[in-house]
Design a protein around this motif. Sequence first.
Motif, PDB file in Angstrom:
ATOM      1  N   VAL A  37      -4.596  13.344 -26.793  1.00  0.00           N
ATOM      2  CA  VAL A  37      -5.103  13.667 -25.467  1.00  0.00           C
ATOM      3  C   VAL A  37      -4.184  14.667 -24.759  1.00  0.00           C
ATOM      4  N   ALA A  38      -2.879  14.535 -24.947  1.00  0.00           N
ATOM      5  CA  ALA A  38      -1.941  15.485 -24.333  1.00  0.00           C
ATOM      6  C   ALA A  38      -2.081  16.868 -24.979  1.00  0.00           C
ATOM      7  N   LEU A  39      -2.154  16.884 -26.310  1.00  0.00           N
ATOM      8  CA  LEU A  39      -2.339  18.143 -27.037  1.00  0.00           C
ATOM      9  C   LEU A  39      -3.616  18.852 -26.591  1.00  0.00           C
ATOM     10  N   LEU A  40      -4.692  18.071 -26.535  1.00  0.00           N
ATOM     11  CA  LEU A  40      -5.992  18.618 -26.166  1.00  0.00           C
ATOM     12  C   LEU A  40      -5.945  19.240 -24.784  1.00  0.00           C
ATOM     13  N   THR A  41      -5.287  18.565 -23.849  1.00  0.00           N
ATOM     14  CA  THR A  41      -5.192  19.096 -22.498  1.00  0.00           C
ATOM     15  C   THR A  41      -4.440  20.421 -22.491  1.00  0.00           C
ATOM     16  N   ALA A  42      -3.381  20.482 -23.304  1.00  0.00           N
ATOM     17  CA  ALA A  42      -2.514  21.666 -23.273  1.00  0.00           C
ATOM     18  C   ALA A  42      -3.102  22.838 -24.059  1.00  0.00           C
ATOM     19  N   ILE A  43      -3.709  22.578 -25.221  1.00  0.00           N
ATOM     20  CA  ILE A  43      -4.147  23.698 -26.057  1.00  0.00           C
ATOM     21  C   ILE A  43      -5.654  23.746 -26.287  1.00  0.00           C
ATOM     22  N   GLY A  44      -6.383  22.729 -25.808  1.00  0.00           N
ATOM     23  CA  GLY A  44      -7.832  22.680 -26.051  1.00  0.00           C
ATOM     24  C   GLY A  44      -8.566  23.887 -25.484  1.00  0.00           C
ATOM     25  N   GLY A  45      -8.210  24.291 -24.275  1.00  0.00           N
ATOM     26  CA  GLY A  45      -8.891  25.420 -23.647  1.00  0.00           C
ATOM     27  C   GLY A  45      -8.724  26.692 -24.451  1.00  0.00           C
ATOM     28  N   GLY A  46      -7.507  26.932 -24.925  1.00  0.00           N
ATOM     29  CA  GLY A  46      -7.238  28.134 -25.728  1.00  0.00           C
ATOM     30  C   GLY A  46      -7.997  28.107 -27.046  1.00  0.00           C
ATOM     31  N   ILE A  47      -8.092  26.923 -27.649  1.00  0.00           N
ATOM     32  CA  ILE A  47      -8.831  26.823 -28.913  1.00  0.00           C
ATOM     33  C   ILE A  47     -10.316  27.116 -28.682  1.00  0.00           C
ATOM     34  N   ILE A  48     -10.892  26.531 -27.628  1.00  0.00           N
ATOM     35  CA  ILE A  48     -12.309  26.790 -27.334  1.00  0.00           C
ATOM     36  C   ILE A  48     -12.523  28.287 -27.096  1.00  0.00           C
ATOM     37  N   ARG A  49     -11.631  28.894 -26.325  1.00  0.00           N
ATOM     38  CA  ARG A  49     -11.742  30.336 -26.070  1.00  0.00           C
ATOM     39  C   ARG A  49     -11.746  31.117 -27.378  1.00  0.00           C
ATOM     40  N   ASP A  50     -10.802  30.800 -28.278  1.00  0.00           N
ATOM     41  CA  ASP A  50     -10.709  31.532 -29.540  1.00  0.00           C
ATOM     42  C   ASP A  50     -11.963  31.313 -30.396  1.00  0.00           C
ATOM     43  N   VAL A  51     -12.450  30.064 -30.407  1.00  0.00           N
ATOM     44  CA  VAL A  51     -13.650  29.771 -31.192  1.00  0.00           C
ATOM     45  C   VAL A  51     -14.856  30.546 -30.646  1.00  0.00           C
ATOM     46  N   LEU A  52     -14.952  30.630 -29.322  1.00  0.00           N
ATOM     47  CA  LEU A  52     -16.076  31.365 -28.719  1.00  0.00           C
ATOM     48  C   LEU A  52     -16.066  32.828 -29.140  1.00  0.00           C
ATOM     49  N   LEU A  53     -14.887  33.367 -29.426  1.00  0.00           N
ATOM     50  CA  LEU A  53     -14.794  34.773 -29.843  1.00  0.00           C
ATOM     51  C   LEU A  53     -14.578  34.902 -31.345  1.00  0.00           C
ATOM     52  N   SER A  54     -14.819  33.803 -32.091  1.00  0.00           N
ATOM     53  CA  SER A  54     -14.687  33.834 -33.555  1.00  0.00           C
ATOM     54  C   SER A  54     -13.313  34.310 -34.015  1.00  0.00           C
ATOM     55  N   ARG A  55     -12.274  33.859 -33.312  1.00  0.00           N
ATOM     56  CA  ARG A  55     -10.910  34.153 -33.763  1.00  0.00           C
ATOM     57  C   ARG A  55     -10.261  32.871 -34.258  1.00  0.00           C
ATOM     58  N   THR A  56      -9.369  33.007 -35.193  1.00  0.00           N
ATOM     59  CA  THR A  56      -8.577  31.848 -35.592  1.00  0.00           C
ATOM     60  C   THR A  56      -7.745  31.413 -34.387  1.00  0.00           C
ATOM     61  N   PRO A  57      -7.836  30.132 -34.013  1.00  0.00           N
ATOM     62  CA  PRO A  57      -7.048  29.660 -32.864  1.00  0.00           C
ATOM     63  C   PRO A  57      -5.582  30.099 -32.994  1.00  0.00           C
ATOM     64  N   ARG A  58      -5.096  30.715 -31.950  1.00  0.00           N
ATOM     65  CA  ARG A  58      -3.751  31.305 -31.995  1.00  0.00           C
ATOM     66  C   ARG A  58      -2.683  30.302 -32.338  1.00  0.00           C
ATOM     67  N   VAL A  59      -2.856  29.084 -31.850  1.00  0.00           N
ATOM     68  CA  VAL A  59      -1.844  28.053 -32.056  1.00  0.00           C
ATOM     69  C   VAL A  59      -1.770  27.630 -33.528  1.00  0.00           C
ATOM     70  N   PHE A  60      -2.792  27.992 -34.318  1.00  0.00           N
ATOM     71  CA  PHE A  60      -2.748  27.707 -35.761  1.00  0.00           C
ATOM     72  C   PHE A  60      -1.874  28.727 -36.492  1.00  0.00           C
ATOM     73  N   LEU A  61      -1.553  29.823 -35.810  1.00  0.00           N
ATOM     74  CA  LEU A  61      -0.753  30.878 -36.441  1.00  0.00           C
ATOM     75  C   LEU A  61       0.643  30.959 -35.820  1.00  0.00           C
ATOM     76  N   ASP A  62       0.706  30.688 -34.519  1.00  0.00           N
ATOM     77  CA  ASP A  62       1.995  30.733 -33.817  1.00  0.00           C
ATOM     78  C   ASP A  62       2.201  29.383 -33.127  1.00  0.00           C
ATOM     79  N   ALA A  63       3.123  28.595 -33.689  1.00  0.00           N
ATOM     80  CA  ALA A  63       3.244  27.204 -33.251  1.00  0.00           C
ATOM     81  C   ALA A  63       4.167  27.018 -32.048  1.00  0.00           C
TER      82      ALA A  63
END
Lengths: 206, 206, 206
Positions: free
Chosen positions: B39-65
């Motif tokens: 739940v903490a992770l989701l709050t912190a990085i969930g928005g960025g992941i959704i944004r990346d998915v909407l633009l068909s990009r690999t979620p940035r946090v999967f490449l830069d930790a």
Amino acid sequence: MQTLLHFDWIYNIGTVAFTVAGYLVGVRKRLDLLGIVIVALLTAIGGGIIRDVLLSRTPRVFLDATPIFLISTALLASLLLKLQTRNTGVLNRLFIVADSIGLVAFSLAGAQVGIDAHLNLFGVAFLGFVTAVGGGLVRDMMVNEVPFILHEDFYGTVALIVAVALYGARTAGVVGEGVGWALLVVGLLLRLIAHTREFRLPRVEE
Amino acid sequence: MQTLLHFDWIYNIGTVAFTVAGYLVGVRKRLDLLGIVIVALLTAIGGGIIRDVLLSRTPRVFLDATPIFLISTALLASLLLKLQTRNTGVLNRLFIVADSIGLVAFSLAGAQVGIDAHLNLFGVAFLGFVTAVGGGLVRDMMVNEVPFILHEDFYGTVALIVAVALYGARTAGVVGEGVGWALLVVGLLLRLIAHTREFRLPRVEE
Amino acid sequence: MQTLLHFDWIYNIGTVAFTVAGYLVGVRKRLDLLGIVIVALLTAIGGGIIRDVLLSRTPRVFLDATPIFLISTALLASLLLKLQTRNTGVLNRLFIVADSIGLVAFSLAGAQVGIDAHLNLFGVAFLGFVTAVGGGLVRDMMVNEVPFILHEDFYGTVALIVAVALYGARTAGVVGEGVGWALLVVGLLLRLIAHTREFRLPRVEE
């Protein structure tokens, strides 16, 4: 050869109906103005966004904002007319028809996209279904209700039937806009008859 | 020419605040340790992941930790300090400021990505909004609460306002990092004033 | 060089178990037939779809419908056998083993996809986790329950452990199918021991 369905004004009817459906849910759930706008938007364009994301496309509404103008107008009208207080028979029937048009038209549009992307029958049915009911489904999840398509009424089933029928027609080599129109009419009748006669899917005993 | 906003340490403040917000929700909901981490992770990085998915990009946090180290540290500190028991005025105010910085900075970052992808105003506003509040929204859906942005407080509205303002500035040809900083300050003030004065969006009578 | 895990029949066991798990939730929640089908499908293929969407790939099940035949058969059998009424010890134990096999195998499959896409450790763990438990998580959100992996049992943790272990092995240069099989067995044992001994993750005091 790809055969696109060209019933733009049909989509518009659906978009307005879905916006109104979302508006009514937002008011009933006592959301604030932003909440109502989000929930109405989600109902109207959520399914299309999920469809586009599933196929790794930029959501169409991010590039062509036409539906947004329609949705804004429908929302503003709903607010000004206090639509939630107007629970008359005529208006209700009008809403059911418009909402059913949206259901069938969006399912056909989603199925078409799936066919063009050379998906299998499951993929085509999934895309049709999700385009038609995905927005309402996420909306219901968001306002903390079990999505109505999971337990009520012969609604999602219609979306599946027309998507599968479109796939069948294409596989059988039956193309052309006529097919789209025929399925639109058949799906609409199916939904309206189901609604009037209160069709229910069977439940499974616990 | 693309003008990126370079306020990395600003994002870091937001990431820590969002992690803490998620941590507190997880504890309150009596989740187990894994649940709190999710739940903490989701709050912190969930928005960025959704944004990346909407633009068909690999979620940035999967490449830069990088954010993950920050989140882990914030989580560990929250646990060790038993943050849920420290309900002091100073700490609360500090949290509100940090969370508001995150809200505005993430919205600007999302809007920027949308502008760079040549989306229309709706797409830019959507991406800004979803980057800033998408994680919290999915978190609330997950722990079975109506997302707070749908019914409470002048919060999501601030994300929308700064995203739209950034789009407006770019369209008007006003570029450069100064715009980002100016909007950051304005958005932050707006959010803090709204919070202090308890701004509420109007509700619609049922 | 990419080393794919080839345990197709292992996935099949998992797919059947996940379908049954979804079926039982659907019946318990008193959904109608379409609702049960959706919820069972989602449990079985939802995680894979989310994984594919996160990497901007067309969901595999939209191109290769093999799992759908399996799911349909499992659903039909569940309905005909009225599985919800057969709460015997043997059947329960069989289900736990099959479900655990699915949990571990799907996590390894997701982690593998992440490794092949050159994601970092976080991305690999995320993909493994989401492939294994994402479907069940969305299902629980949909039927309005706090996802069980957030508050119960040593379940999601097993998915994380095997995904991280696969990443570790690859980073250490240990490749080949043997690693996959070894992790499958270790993960399965871990899950079954955890289940029998009722391992619980610690909770955080409010």
